[in-house]
Write a protein that holds these residues in place. Structure first.
Motif, mmCIF file in Angstrom:
data_model
loop_
_atom_site.group_PDB
_atom_site.id
_atom_site.type_symbol
_atom_site.label_atom_id
_atom_site.label_comp_id
_atom_site.label_asym_id
_atom_site.label_seq_id
_atom_site.Cartn_x
_atom_site.Cartn_y
_atom_site.Cartn_z
ATOM 1 N N ALA A 52 83.671 71.394 52.118
ATOM 2 C CA ALA A 52 82.867 72.480 52.681
ATOM 3 C C ALA A 52 83.120 73.796 51.941
ATOM 4 N N VAL A 53 84.387 74.087 51.640
ATOM 5 C CA VAL A 53 84.716 75.312 50.900
ATOM 6 C C VAL A 53 84.099 75.269 49.510
ATOM 7 N N PHE A 54 84.154 74.105 48.887
ATOM 8 C CA PHE A 54 83.554 73.927 47.563
ATOM 9 C C PHE A 54 82.054 74.208 47.603
ATOM 10 N N PHE A 55 81.368 73.679 48.625
ATOM 11 C CA PHE A 55 79.936 73.934 48.732
ATOM 12 C C PHE A 55 79.662 75.418 48.969
ATOM 13 N N LEU A 56 80.486 76.062 49.787
ATOM 14 C CA LEU A 56 80.291 77.492 50.020
ATOM 15 C C LEU A 56 80.516 78.304 48.748
ATOM 16 N N GLY B 170 75.549 80.531 43.364
ATOM 17 C CA GLY B 170 74.103 80.401 43.212
ATOM 18 C C GLY B 170 73.351 81.632 43.678
ATOM 19 N N VAL B 171 73.787 82.201 44.785
ATOM 20 C CA VAL B 171 73.110 83.397 45.295
ATOM 21 C C VAL B 171 73.384 84.599 44.395
ATOM 22 N N LEU B 172 74.618 84.719 43.902
ATOM 23 C CA LEU B 172 74.944 85.857 43.043
ATOM 24 C C LEU B 172 74.233 85.794 41.698
ATOM 25 N N LEU B 173 74.124 84.610 41.125
ATOM 26 C CA LEU B 173 73.525 84.495 39.799
ATOM 27 C C LEU B 173 72.008 84.352 39.822
ATOM 28 N N PHE B 174 71.481 83.642 40.816
ATOM 29 C CA PHE B 174 70.055 83.343 40.821
ATOM 30 C C PHE B 174 69.292 84.024 41.947
ATOM 31 N N GLU B 175 69.973 84.776 42.786
ATOM 32 C CA GLU B 175 69.408 85.576 43.870
ATOM 33 C C GLU B 175 68.670 84.759 44.922
ATOM 34 N N SER B 176 68.763 83.455 44.877
ATOM 35 C CA SER B 176 68.185 82.627 45.930
ATOM 36 C C SER B 176 68.837 81.255 45.883
ATOM 37 N N MET B 177 68.930 80.653 47.060
ATOM 38 C CA MET B 177 69.479 79.299 47.158
ATOM 39 C C MET B 177 68.933 78.703 48.431
ATOM 40 N N SER B 178 68.290 77.574 48.330
ATOM 41 C CA SER B 178 67.773 76.923 49.519
ATOM 42 C C SER B 178 68.289 75.495 49.582
ATOM 43 N N LEU B 179 68.538 75.035 50.779
ATOM 44 C CA LEU B 179 69.025 73.674 50.955
ATOM 45 C C LEU B 179 67.929 72.659 50.663
ATOM 46 N N GLU B 180 66.673 73.052 50.824
ATOM 47 C CA GLU B 180 65.563 72.133 50.581
ATOM 48 C C GLU B 180 65.348 71.869 49.099
ATOM 49 N N ALA B 181 65.787 72.768 48.248
ATOM 50 C CA ALA B 181 65.559 72.635 46.809
ATOM 51 C C ALA B 181 66.723 71.926 46.115
ATOM 52 N N GLY C 93 69.964 71.636 47.533
ATOM 53 C CA GLY C 93 71.272 72.037 48.045
ATOM 54 C C GLY C 93 71.871 71.033 49.002
ATOM 55 N N LEU C 94 71.025 70.298 49.705
ATOM 56 C CA LEU C 94 71.524 69.303 50.658
ATOM 57 C C LEU C 94 72.236 68.160 49.940
ATOM 58 N N GLY C 95 71.739 67.760 48.803
ATOM 59 C CA GLY C 95 72.408 66.725 48.014
ATOM 60 C C GLY C 95 73.755 67.196 47.493
ATOM 61 N N LEU C 96 73.845 68.475 47.103
ATOM 62 C CA LEU C 96 75.113 69.022 46.646
ATOM 63 C C LEU C 96 76.117 69.102 47.786
ATOM 64 N N LEU C 97 75.640 69.463 48.979
ATOM 65 C CA LEU C 97 76.514 69.500 50.159
ATOM 66 C C LEU C 97 77.050 68.109 50.472
ATOM 67 N N CYS C 98 76.165 67.126 50.482
ATOM 68 C CA CYS C 98 76.587 65.745 50.767
ATOM 69 C C CYS C 98 77.540 65.235 49.691
ATOM 70 N N GLY C 99 77.288 65.573 48.439
ATOM 71 C CA GLY C 99 78.174 65.154 47.354
ATOM 72 C C GLY C 99 79.569 65.744 47.489
#
Length: 138
Positions: free
Chosen positions: A87-91, A97-108, A110-116
């Motif tokens: 969980a800390v790794f995903f956060l 992602g938010v700092l570098l790309f100014e947006s992050m959505s779980l639908e795009a 992010g959910l796969g990265l969280l599960c991984g």
């Protein structure tokens, strides 16, 4: 304050420090694996269509490596520590992602990265736990 309360606070602070350290190790391992994948894609050894799958695999590998670090340092409650590292790794990934790309959505994706990350942490928690001692019958 009793001694047991101080010990519990110290153990909790040590566990949280180990979990954060595991998250940083997971992020570093993930970025190294992604770097190797980018070299493979630019060299023509890997297809460009495998980028998302390689990102999820790197999250699993990074979560596993970070959680193994934290589980070995904590020594108890391995599954909970492994999931917390995931969980800390995903956060951390989300923050970067938010700092570098100014947006992050779980639908795009992010959910796969969280599960991984969680699966890698859970696998390390299951593998890193110490086996219980068998009691001898008298």
């Amino acid at each position: 304050m009793r001694k047991t309360e101080e010990d519990q606070g110290t153990r909790l602070a040590r566990a949280m420090t180990n979990i954060l350290l595991g998250g940083v190790v997971a992020l570093a391992v993930c970025l190294m694996f992604l770097f190797l994948c980018s070299i493979g894609i630019s060299g023509g050894w890997l297809q460009e269509g495998l980028m998302y799958q390689m990102a999820v695999v790197s999250c699993v590998i990074g979560g596993f490596a970070g959680a193994m670090t934290a589980v070995r340092r904590c020594g108890s409650r391995a599954l909970i520590v492994g999931l917390a590292v995931g969980a800390v790794f995903f956060l951390l990934l989300l923050t970067v992602g938010v700092l570098l790309f100014e947006s992050m959505s779980l639908e795009a994706g992010g959910l796969g990265l969280l599960c991984g990350g969680l699966c890698g942490g859970a696998a390390a928690g299951l593998m890193g736990s110490k086996p219980k001692k068998k009691r001898r019958k008298k």
